[in-house]
Scaffold this motif. Structure first.
Motif, short mmCIF file in Angstrom:
data_model
loop_
_atom_site.label_atom_id
_atom_site.label_comp_id
_atom_site.label_asym_id
_atom_site.label_seq_id
_atom_site.Cartn_x
_atom_site.Cartn_y
_atom_site.Cartn_z
N LYS A 120 0.83 -1.19 0.00
CA LYS A 120 0.00 0.00 0.00
C LYS A 120 0.88 1.25 0.00
O LYS A 120 0.56 2.24 -0.64
N ALA A 121 1.98 1.20 0.74
CA ALA A 121 2.88 2.36 0.84
C ALA A 121 4.28 1.89 1.19
O ALA A 121 4.47 0.81 1.75
N ILE B 217 1.54 -3.14 3.91
CA ILE B 217 1.05 -4.17 3.00
C ILE B 217 -0.48 -4.13 3.02
O ILE B 217 -1.10 -3.95 4.06
N TRP B 218 -1.07 -4.30 1.84
CA TRP B 218 -2.52 -4.33 1.76
C TRP B 218 -3.08 -5.49 2.59
O TRP B 218 -2.53 -6.59 2.59
N THR B 219 -4.16 -5.21 3.30
CA THR B 219 -4.82 -6.22 4.12
C THR B 219 -6.31 -6.25 3.82
O THR B 219 -6.86 -5.31 3.23
N VAL C 31 6.77 -2.00 -5.51
CA VAL C 31 5.75 -1.13 -6.08
C VAL C 31 4.63 -0.96 -5.06
O VAL C 31 4.06 -1.95 -4.60
N ALA C 32 4.34 0.28 -4.73
CA ALA C 32 3.18 0.57 -3.87
C ALA C 32 2.02 0.96 -4.79
O ALA C 32 2.19 1.72 -5.74
N SER C 33 0.86 0.42 -4.50
CA SER C 33 -0.32 0.62 -5.33
C SER C 33 -1.46 1.19 -4.50
O SER C 33 -1.76 0.67 -3.43
N SER C 34 -2.09 2.24 -4.99
CA SER C 34 -3.18 2.87 -4.24
C SER C 34 -4.47 2.06 -4.26
O SER C 34 -5.37 2.33 -3.48
N ASP C 35 -4.55 1.05 -5.15
CA ASP C 35 -5.78 0.26 -5.23
C ASP C 35 -5.53 -1.25 -5.13
O ASP C 35 -6.40 -2.04 -5.47
N SER C 36 -4.37 -1.64 -4.69
CA SER C 36 -3.95 -3.04 -4.49
C SER C 36 -3.96 -3.86 -5.78
O SER C 36 -4.07 -5.07 -5.74
N SER C 37 -3.81 -3.19 -6.92
CA SER C 37 -3.86 -3.91 -8.20
C SER C 37 -2.48 -4.35 -8.71
O SER C 37 -2.39 -5.16 -9.62
N ILE C 38 -1.41 -3.82 -8.12
CA ILE C 38 -0.06 -4.15 -8.57
C ILE C 38 0.69 -4.83 -7.44
O ILE C 38 0.67 -4.38 -6.30
N SER C 39 1.36 -5.92 -7.77
CA SER C 39 2.07 -6.68 -6.76
C SER C 39 3.58 -6.54 -6.94
O SER C 39 4.06 -6.09 -7.97
N THR C 40 4.30 -6.96 -5.91
CA THR C 40 5.75 -7.06 -5.94
C THR C 40 6.09 -8.54 -5.78
O THR C 40 5.63 -9.18 -4.84
#
Length: 181
Positions: free
Chosen positions: A32-33, A120-122, A81-90
């Motif tokens: 996420k950030a 991390i997105w949860t 990669v941080a994604s604002s909508d959780s659509s991109i992963s690392t």
């Protein structure tokens, strides 16, 4: 190694054609950030992230004394990669595929350089599904375990000396967003 967070998971034999073992090649994490490249809390320029795979104890708690020999992967700051909508992963790739047993619980241990402020997105029960007004009932993926935050207690006694006790604090109704390959 100081870990920051862990997610347990279970490999159910019946979901992998009744195989006794599976091969794990990589894990995608969804950030996420991430902290600033420099001037961040730790003072480390371009702090990276490492993950480890370990077995879990019978009560589904990560057991850091049982990290799998080749169960380590690292991604450097510029590749996260941080994604604002959780659509991109690392993607965290293992140098050598891990052969792990089924019908067993494992944990993904996450370590941020300098205990930095990565997020991390949860999926948390009771929160809104991203971009909607729908309240989530929590993660629906089969065989997810628990998320834990790592803490340590320092015990000190004049007669015995100082010891550090490892503690994993479970977080209620929360799961990390990740994909196992």
């Amino acid at each position: 190694m100081a870990f920051n967070i862990a997610q347990t998971f279970y490999i159910d034999k019946s979901t992998v054609r009744n195989s006794e073992q599976i091969t794990l090649t990589s894990i995608d994490m969804f950030f996420k950030a991430k902290p600033l490249r420099s001037g961040n809390a730790s003072g480390i320029v371009a702090p990276g992230v490492s993950i480890f795979i370990c077995e879990s104890r019978d009560n589904d708690v990560p057991d850091t004394s049982r990290v799998l020999e080749t169960g380590y992967s690292r991604v450097e700051y510029d590749e996260i990669v941080a994604s604002s909508d959780s659509s991109i992963s690392t993607k965290f790739r293992f140098n050598k595929p891990l052969i792990i047993s089924t019908n067993k619980s494992y944990a993904i241990l996450v370590a941020y350089d300098g205990s930095e402020d990565y997020s991390i997105w949860t999926c948390k029960e009771g929160e809104l599904v991203l971009g909607t007004n729908t309240v989530t009932s929590g993660a629906t993926a089969k065989n997810l375990g628990k998320v834990y935050e790592y803490t340590s207690l320092v015990n000190s006694s004049e007669n015995v000396g100082t010891t550090i006790q490892e503690l994993w604090k479970p977080l209620s109704d929360v799961d990390l967003k990740f994909t196992i390959f």
